[in-house]
Motif scaffolding. Structure first.
Motif, PDB file in Angstrom:
ATOM      1  N   GLY A  76       8.134  15.357   9.672  1.00 43.48           N
ATOM      2  CA  GLY A  76       8.019  13.956   9.264  1.00 43.48           C
ATOM      3  C   GLY A  76       6.586  13.532   9.057  1.00 43.48           C
ATOM      4  N   PHE A  77       5.690  13.971   9.958  1.00 46.83           N
ATOM      5  CA  PHE A  77       4.290  13.559   9.844  1.00 46.83           C
ATOM      6  C   PHE A  77       3.497  14.421   8.859  1.00 46.83           C
ATOM      7  N   LEU A  78       4.156  15.405   8.242  1.00 45.20           N
ATOM      8  CA  LEU A  78       3.558  16.138   7.131  1.00 45.20           C
ATOM      9  C   LEU A  78       4.108  15.662   5.787  1.00 45.20           C
ATOM     10  N   VAL A  79       5.422  15.416   5.733  1.00 46.71           N
ATOM     11  CA  VAL A  79       6.080  15.041   4.469  1.00 46.71           C
ATOM     12  C   VAL A  79       5.962  13.544   4.192  1.00 46.71           C
ATOM     13  N   PHE A  80       6.161  12.725   5.232  1.00 42.19           N
ATOM     14  CA  PHE A  80       6.148  11.281   5.058  1.00 42.19           C
ATOM     15  C   PHE A  80       4.833  10.773   4.449  1.00 42.19           C
ATOM     16  N   PRO A  81       3.672  11.290   4.864  1.00 40.72           N
ATOM     17  CA  PRO A  81       2.434  10.843   4.214  1.00 40.72           C
ATOM     18  C   PRO A  81       2.417  11.103   2.706  1.00 40.72           C
ATOM     19  N   LEU A  82       3.046  12.206   2.271  1.00 40.99           N
ATOM     20  CA  LEU A  82       3.080  12.511   0.838  1.00 40.99           C
ATOM     21  C   LEU A  82       3.964  11.519   0.090  1.00 40.99           C
ATOM     22  N   ILE A  83       5.052  11.086   0.733  1.00 40.68           N
ATOM     23  CA  ILE A  83       5.985  10.152   0.097  1.00 40.68           C
ATOM     24  C   ILE A  83       5.451   8.723   0.140  1.00 40.68           C
ATOM     25  N   TRP A  84       4.791   8.366   1.255  1.00 48.77           N
ATOM     26  CA  TRP A  84       4.413   6.975   1.459  1.00 48.77           C
ATOM     27  C   TRP A  84       2.898   6.752   1.512  1.00 48.77           C
ATOM     28  N   SER A  85       2.213   7.442   2.421  1.00 49.20           N
ATOM     29  CA  SER A  85       0.806   7.136   2.684  1.00 49.20           C
ATOM     30  C   SER A  85      -0.093   7.426   1.491  1.00 49.20           C
ATOM     31  N   VAL A  86       0.064   8.609   0.883  1.00 50.61           N
ATOM     32  CA  VAL A  86      -0.798   8.974  -0.241  1.00 50.61           C
ATOM     33  C   VAL A  86      -0.594   8.039  -1.435  1.00 50.61           C
ATOM     34  N   PRO A  87       0.658   7.755  -1.854  1.00 49.37           N
ATOM     35  CA  PRO A  87       0.819   6.777  -2.946  1.00 49.37           C
ATOM     36  C   PRO A  87       0.216   5.415  -2.626  1.00 49.37           C
ATOM     37  N   GLU A  88       0.431   4.920  -1.398  1.00 47.70           N
ATOM     38  CA  GLU A  88      -0.106   3.605  -1.043  1.00 47.70           C
ATOM     39  C   GLU A  88      -1.631   3.629  -1.021  1.00 47.70           C
ATOM     40  N   ALA A  89      -2.221   4.713  -0.508  1.00 44.67           N
ATOM     41  CA  ALA A  89      -3.678   4.825  -0.472  1.00 44.67           C
ATOM     42  C   ALA A  89      -4.260   4.927  -1.883  1.00 44.67           C
ATOM     43  N   LEU A  90      -3.590   5.660  -2.780  1.00 46.25           N
ATOM     44  CA  LEU A  90      -4.057   5.784  -4.157  1.00 46.25           C
ATOM     45  C   LEU A  90      -4.018   4.439  -4.880  1.00 46.25           C
ATOM     46  N   ILE A  91      -2.915   3.709  -4.698  1.00 44.53           N
ATOM     47  CA  ILE A  91      -2.789   2.388  -5.320  1.00 44.53           C
ATOM     48  C   ILE A  91      -3.859   1.446  -4.779  1.00 44.53           C
ATOM     49  N   THR A  92      -4.094   1.504  -3.467  1.00 45.98           N
ATOM     50  CA  THR A  92      -5.127   0.669  -2.855  1.00 45.98           C
ATOM     51  C   THR A  92      -6.510   1.007  -3.405  1.00 45.98           C
ATOM     52  N   ALA A  93      -6.775   2.307  -3.609  1.00 42.53           N
ATOM     53  CA  ALA A  93      -8.077   2.725  -4.148  1.00 42.53           C
ATOM     54  C   ALA A  93      -8.266   2.197  -5.562  1.00 42.53           C
ATOM     55  N   GLU A  94      -7.230   2.293  -6.412  1.00 43.07           N
ATOM     56  CA  GLU A  94      -7.369   1.812  -7.793  1.00 43.07           C
ATOM     57  C   GLU A  94      -7.473   0.293  -7.848  1.00 43.07           C
ATOM     58  N   CYS A 418       5.451   5.315  -7.809  1.00 43.23           N
ATOM     59  CA  CYS A 418       6.099   4.269  -7.003  1.00 43.23           C
ATOM     60  C   CYS A 418       7.547   4.577  -6.639  1.00 43.23           C
ATOM     61  N   ILE A 419       8.179   5.534  -7.315  1.00 43.87           N
ATOM     62  CA  ILE A 419       9.609   5.790  -7.081  1.00 43.87           C
ATOM     63  C   ILE A 419       9.899   6.274  -5.655  1.00 43.87           C
ATOM     64  N   PRO A 420       9.214   7.341  -5.142  1.00 42.76           N
ATOM     65  CA  PRO A 420       9.533   7.808  -3.774  1.00 42.76           C
ATOM     66  C   PRO A 420       9.352   6.736  -2.698  1.00 42.76           C
TER      67      PRO A 420
END
Length: 483
Positions: A76-94, A418-420
């Motif tokens: 969960g703490f390996l996969v969940f960041p890919l589904i949620w944390s990385v997309p949210e961090a990328l959107i925040t950066a842009e 944004c889909i995942p």
């Protein structure tokens, strides 16, 4: 009407963690005269502010093992960041570099959907942040009550919550630079004991324990809510963008390193705890890492872990309050809230934003841990849906707007990104209890009514509203782009 000045050429995308030396010319970054008396936040303090906005260490992840066992917890703490944390961090950066001002996601949504929905975003995010912050003084005292039993309940506990809230609120009042370096110090103090525990555990590790799984006996509601709570709030740092040194470079870099730091701070303590001692799932609940520390190293290590947990809660409190209070300042600068919310202290901090956020924390501190997590997750989900919509709409409406950090793929890439997390949001909302759903929807309804009421107050001149002249030029829902 505020508009975005766009450079004559389209800027190249900058991958996360990589930066060029081009100057940001898409948005006017003239410093605010009111903010000049306060030092700006640099990369290292910003990394730890994000760390505490999102994580603060592995305290609170224990319920994932109780809910789903070691293997699913680790995955969960390996996969969940890919589904949620990385997309949210990328959107925040842009978006954070596209709109480098206090207010963050409120400005994003306002630019895409108009000020009404921008206000709703601000209300839901501020409320979820205050609800979240009400948890930390309570958890701080929970870690101390074994040494000071009087803090377990009654008047001493109430007084302790009040005193702790006031002390930490004062730290926020004194300035964001102090809060940032305080976060660095507390972060290091929180991480070191787990490094020591990891070294001690090496002879006792049994890799076969990591592979234990029982899919038929998984509490999916607890599992997903715990993962979600421990890996969200990446966008909160955007409300401090106006206080950051050179945000076009600093914000993406800090987000990149913070993602790595947060994932490691969860994964390795779980690896130690599940691999070094025999599994007893029922014992895996808040505070269990201190028991593991005693088993592996003795009482001294347990006390160290408990102390780390206590200071971690302090770090999360000051980081969250900084974000919440600067968000209110940003909304006031945009004319969404009365002008007095834009008033800064002599340290450059949002005086009334801090006071309102602290008052909300004190009023909500009676809620239980489970109610706090569920309620803030529900409100946070609705806020994220608005963010995703705004992100995609701005890609469609203003494809050539200057984006110092640009996620490649255009509109199609934005939608796919944004889909995942949107699917995950739907699952979290579907698993919410009726009680949490009713209370949260009532809170959302208050925001729907509050904005027209504030407009009426402004029209009748009962309170003063104004748009700050120090704001950078941005795009609006109907504003053309200027070269």
């Amino acid at each position: 009407m505020q508009k975005l000045r766009v450079s004559a050429h389209k800027e190249a995308a900058i991958p996360m963690g990589e930066f060029d030396n081009a100057e940001y010319i898409g948005i006017n970054e003239a410093p605010s005269p009111r903010a000049n008396n306060a030092r700006k936040v640099s990369v290292l303090p910003l990394i730890f502010l994000i760390f505490y906005e999102v994580s603060g260490g592995p305290f609170g992840v224990e319920d994932t093992v109780k809910a789903a066992g070691p293997l699913l917890s680790l995955l969960g703490f390996l996969v969940f960041p890919l589904i949620w944390s990385v997309p949210e961090a990328l959107i925040t950066a842009e978006m954070g570099t596209m709109f480098p001002e206090n207010g963050g996601y409120v400005v994003w949504v306002s630019s895409a959907l108009g000020p009404y929905w921008g206000f709703q975003q601000g209300w839901m995010k501020w409320l979820s942040g205050v609800i979240d912050n009400a948890l930390y003084p309570v958890l701080f005292l929970d870690y101390l009550k074994s040494a000071i039993p009087a803090l377990g309940g009654g008047l001493p506990r109430v007084l302790a919550v009040l005193v702790l809230t006031m002390v930490l609120t004062y730290m926020n009042y004194r300035g964001l630079t102090i809060v940032g370096w305080m976060a660095v110090s507390l972060g290091i103090l929180s991480i070191i004991p787990f490094v020591v525990m990891g070294l001690i555990s090496i002879p006792k590790l049994r890799p076969s324990r990591w592979l234990v799984v029982d899919v038929q006996n998984v509490d999916w509601n607890l599992y997903l809510n715990t993962l979600f709570w421990n890996l969200n709030y990446w966008d909160s740092i955007s409300t401090l963008a106006g206080e950051v040194q050179n945000p076009k470079k600093t914000l993406p870099k800090a987000l990149f390193y913070a993602v790595v730091l947060v994932v490691l701070s969860y994964f390795f303590p779980l690896l130690i705890g599940t691999g070094a001692i025999p599994l007893q799932r029922d014992l895996w609940t808040d505070g269990y890492f201190s028991d593991i520390a005693k088993i592996l190293g003795g009482v001294w290590l347990r006390v160290w872990i408990q102390g780390a947990a206590a200071v971690s809660n302090m770090g999360m409190f000051v980081a969250e309050m900084s974000s919440d209070s600067f968000q209110l300042l940003g909304m006031a600068d945009r004319g969404m809230l009365p002008e007095f919310f834009a008033k800064r202290s002599r340290y450059g901090t949002p005086l009334f934003g801090i006071l309102f956020s602290a008052s909300g924390v004190i009023l909500l501190s009676w809620m239980s841990f489970q109610e706090i997590v569920a309620a803030e997750n529900f409100l946070y989900c609705f806020g994220m849906i608005l963010e995703f919509i705004a992100f995609v709409l701005l890609k469609i409406k203003f494809p050539h707007a200057s984006r110092p950090f640009n996620i490649p793929g255009g509109t199609v890439g934005a939608i796919l990104l944004c889909i995942p997390p949107t699917i995950l949001i739907c699952v979290v909302l579907a698993l919410s209890s009726i009680k949490v759903m009713v209370v949260s929807l009532f809170a959302i309804a208050i925001g729907l009514v509050m904005q027209p009421c504030l407009k009426l107050i402004e029209k009748k001149r009962l309170l003063k509203f104004s748009v700050s002249s120090d704001l950078p030029d941005n795009i609006t829902i109907d504003g053309p782009l200027l070269h």
